[in-house]
Design a protein around this motif. Structure first.
Motif, PDB file in Angstrom:
ATOM      1  N   VAL A 165      24.388  48.974  53.669  1.00  0.00           N
ATOM      2  CA  VAL A 165      25.554  47.827  53.156  1.00  0.00           C
ATOM      3  C   VAL A 165      25.561  48.009  51.320  1.00  0.00           C
ATOM      4  N   ARG A 166      26.585  48.832  50.619  1.00  0.00           N
ATOM      5  CA  ARG A 166      26.482  48.748  49.804  1.00  0.00           C
ATOM      6  C   ARG A 166      27.695  47.269  48.434  1.00  0.00           C
ATOM      7  N   CYS A 167      28.325  47.302  50.073  1.00  0.00           N
ATOM      8  CA  CYS A 167      29.884  46.283  49.648  1.00  0.00           C
ATOM      9  C   CYS A 167      30.780  45.706  50.898  1.00  0.00           C
ATOM     10  N   GLU A 168      31.376  45.357  51.028  1.00  0.00           N
ATOM     11  CA  GLU A 168      32.112  44.808  51.887  1.00  0.00           C
ATOM     12  C   GLU A 168      32.593  45.308  52.928  1.00  0.00           C
ATOM     13  N   ASP A 169      33.265  47.160  52.452  1.00  0.00           N
ATOM     14  CA  ASP A 169      33.937  48.054  53.629  1.00  0.00           C
ATOM     15  C   ASP A 169      32.656  48.289  54.804  1.00  0.00           C
ATOM     16  N   ASP A 170      31.433  48.682  53.731  1.00  0.00           N
ATOM     17  CA  ASP A 170      30.037  49.285  54.332  1.00  0.00           C
ATOM     18  C   ASP A 170      30.030  48.385  54.939  1.00  0.00           C
ATOM     19  N   GLN A 205      32.982  45.131  39.336  1.00  0.00           N
ATOM     20  CA  GLN A 205      33.235  44.694  38.115  1.00  0.00           C
ATOM     21  C   GLN A 205      32.500  45.361  36.955  1.00  0.00           C
ATOM     22  N   ASP A 206      31.975  46.121  36.825  1.00  0.00           N
ATOM     23  CA  ASP A 206      31.127  46.975  35.514  1.00  0.00           C
ATOM     24  C   ASP A 206      32.796  47.816  35.635  1.00  0.00           C
ATOM     25  N   SER A 207      33.107  48.543  36.576  1.00  0.00           N
ATOM     26  CA  SER A 207      34.273  49.125  36.195  1.00  0.00           C
ATOM     27  C   SER A 207      35.191  47.956  35.043  1.00  0.00           C
ATOM     28  N   LEU A 208      35.951  47.232  35.660  1.00  0.00           N
ATOM     29  CA  LEU A 208      36.945  46.306  35.260  1.00  0.00           C
ATOM     30  C   LEU A 208      36.354  45.908  33.625  1.00  0.00           C
ATOM     31  N   ASP A 209      35.537  45.832  33.605  1.00  0.00           N
ATOM     32  CA  ASP A 209      35.249  45.556  32.116  1.00  0.00           C
ATOM     33  C   ASP A 209      35.329  46.788  31.483  1.00  0.00           C
ATOM     34  N   MET A 210      34.968  48.208  31.928  1.00  0.00           N
ATOM     35  CA  MET A 210      34.756  49.891  30.791  1.00  0.00           C
ATOM     36  C   MET A 210      35.767  49.267  30.736  1.00  0.00           C
ATOM     37  N   ILE A 211      36.942  49.143  31.572  1.00  0.00           N
ATOM     38  CA  ILE A 211      38.521  49.668  31.364  1.00  0.00           C
ATOM     39  C   ILE A 211      39.134  48.883  30.826  1.00  0.00           C
ATOM     40  N   GLN A 212      38.443  47.341  30.605  1.00  0.00           N
ATOM     41  CA  GLN A 212      39.450  46.575  29.314  1.00  0.00           C
ATOM     42  C   GLN A 212      39.070  46.743  27.894  1.00  0.00           C
ATOM     43  N   LYS A 213      37.535  47.529  28.111  1.00  0.00           N
ATOM     44  CA  LYS A 213      37.710  47.949  26.860  1.00  0.00           C
ATOM     45  C   LYS A 213      38.025  49.241  26.162  1.00  0.00           C
ATOM     46  N   LEU A 214      38.506  49.933  27.124  1.00  0.00           N
ATOM     47  CA  LEU A 214      39.202  51.156  26.407  1.00  0.00           C
ATOM     48  C   LEU A 214      40.129  51.380  25.451  1.00  0.00           C
ATOM     49  N   SER A 215      40.455  52.255  24.793  1.00  0.00           N
ATOM     50  CA  SER A 215      41.535  51.991  24.447  1.00  0.00           C
ATOM     51  C   SER A 215      42.804  52.560  24.438  1.00  0.00           C
ATOM     52  N   MET A 256      31.289  54.574  38.322  1.00  0.00           N
ATOM     53  CA  MET A 256      31.417  53.571  38.938  1.00  0.00           C
ATOM     54  C   MET A 256      31.568  52.706  40.014  1.00  0.00           C
ATOM     55  N   PHE A 257      33.373  53.398  40.363  1.00  0.00           N
ATOM     56  CA  PHE A 257      33.582  53.703  41.644  1.00  0.00           C
ATOM     57  C   PHE A 257      32.805  53.649  43.171  1.00  0.00           C
ATOM     58  N   GLU A 258      32.281  55.116  43.012  1.00  0.00           N
ATOM     59  CA  GLU A 258      31.382  55.069  44.295  1.00  0.00           C
ATOM     60  C   GLU A 258      30.593  55.138  44.528  1.00  0.00           C
ATOM     61  N   ASN A 259      29.760  54.149  42.899  1.00  0.00           N
ATOM     62  CA  ASN A 259      28.509  53.341  43.363  1.00  0.00           C
ATOM     63  C   ASN A 259      29.260  52.308  43.747  1.00  0.00           C
ATOM     64  N   CYS A 260      30.008  51.338  43.893  1.00  0.00           N
ATOM     65  CA  CYS A 260      30.784  50.364  44.687  1.00  0.00           C
ATOM     66  C   CYS A 260      30.443  49.138  42.830  1.00  0.00           C
ATOM     67  N   GLU A 261      30.394  49.326  41.817  1.00  0.00           N
ATOM     68  CA  GLU A 261      29.967  49.059  41.012  1.00  0.00           C
ATOM     69  C   GLU A 261      31.818  48.288  40.633  1.00  0.00           C
ATOM     70  N   PHE A 309      41.983  46.083  43.300  1.00  0.00           N
ATOM     71  CA  PHE A 309      42.195  46.055  44.654  1.00  0.00           C
ATOM     72  C   PHE A 309      40.599  45.521  45.570  1.00  0.00           C
ATOM     73  N   PHE A 310      39.850  46.606  44.489  1.00  0.00           N
ATOM     74  CA  PHE A 310      37.832  46.298  45.601  1.00  0.00           C
ATOM     75  C   PHE A 310      37.675  45.417  45.435  1.00  0.00           C
ATOM     76  N   LEU A 311      37.576  45.054  44.120  1.00  0.00           N
ATOM     77  CA  LEU A 311      37.595  43.137  43.926  1.00  0.00           C
ATOM     78  C   LEU A 311      38.147  42.830  44.886  1.00  0.00           C
ATOM     79  N   SER A 312      39.508  42.783  44.986  1.00  0.00           N
ATOM     80  CA  SER A 312      39.483  41.349  46.275  1.00  0.00           C
ATOM     81  C   SER A 312      39.130  42.168  47.233  1.00  0.00           C
ATOM     82  N   LYS A 313      38.628  42.912  48.323  1.00  0.00           N
ATOM     83  CA  LYS A 313      38.159  43.059  48.720  1.00  0.00           C
ATOM     84  C   LYS A 313      36.672  42.034  49.465  1.00  0.00           C
TER      85      LYS A 313
END
Length: 229
Positions: free
Chosen positions: A210-215, A19-29, A12-17, A45-49
């Motif tokens: 261009v998929r994200c701000e860095d791109d 928010q989806d990554s954050l949502d999944m992290i918050q659901k893990l045990s 997910m991170f490599e695909n610039c996803e 950090f990358f959401l801040s960008k």
């Protein structure tokens, strides 16, 4: 938390996803896992960008830093924890003013070098981070260098040649892994008065999807630099 779940987060991170990554992290045990904490730091950090609001951007950077600190406290010898602690500390210290940024230069470098020693043979990202550290330290003017020497306890030194070596190492591990690595390969060659070597890297940087701000930053800066060649 399984290895498959961590792998999915990395994809997910490599695909610039982010928010989806954050949502999944918050659901893990296992929220106390070092591996999860540094991935949470990285995602925030990358959401801040991606944010255009300065207050929100700063808040997210500081949140990311807190998560990175927690990861490092869990396992000081963890590769990801050292890598992202160094990266986020660099950004966070910039928010705290020039003097604080200078004071933290040695600490940032220390964690990057520790990460390299832990997994430098297979991770291109840490070489890019170390390359950016060397590049930005090399481009400071003499006034800033005097300030660094007066403020930092053990001021680090760097050169454009060292920066180029880091970016080239990153690219050799995984070609085209990160748009900004292409840009900085070009910029390093320009800084070393090697425009012919810089051009193909800048052309590739100017053509990235261009998929994200860095791109977006990569394409715009590379396009402007090419106009000057």
């Amino acid at each position: 938390m399984s290895a498959e779940e961590l792998k999915l987060l990395d994809e997910m991170f490599e695909n610039c996803e982010y928010q989806d990554s954050l949502d999944m992290i918050q659901k893990l045990s296992d929220q106390e896992s070092c591996e999860l904490k540094w991935r949470l730091a990285r995602t925030v950090f990358f959401l801040s960008k991606q944010s255009d609001a300065s207050d929100e951007k700063e808040s997210l950077v500081r949140q990311a830093f807190d998560h990175a600190v927690a990861a490092l406290e869990k396992d000081g010898d963890n590769f990801g924890a050292n890598k992202w602690y160094g990266a986020i500390l660099s950004e966070k210290s910039s928010l705290d003013g020039v003097t604080e940024r200078i004071k933290q230069l040695e600490n940032v470098q220390k964690h990057f070098q520790r990460a390299v020693s832990l997994n430098g043979d297979s991770d291109p990202g840490i070489w890019h981070m170390l390359g950016q550290f060397n590049y930005k330290l090399s481009e400071v003017n003499w006034i800033t260098r005097k300030l660094i020497n007066s403020v930092a306890p053990n001021p680090p030194n760097a050169s454009y040649a060292e920066a180029l070596e880091c970016f080239a190492k990153a690219e050799s591990i995984k070609p085209n892994f990160y748009a900004l690595n292409l840009l900085y390969l070009g910029k390093s060659h320009l800084a070393l008065k090697q425009p012919a070597e810089a051009k193909p890297w800048l052309e590739r940087a100017a053509a990235v999807e261009v998929r994200c701000e860095d791109d977006r930053i990569c394409r715009e800066e590379a396009t402007e630099l090419l106009k000057k060649l």
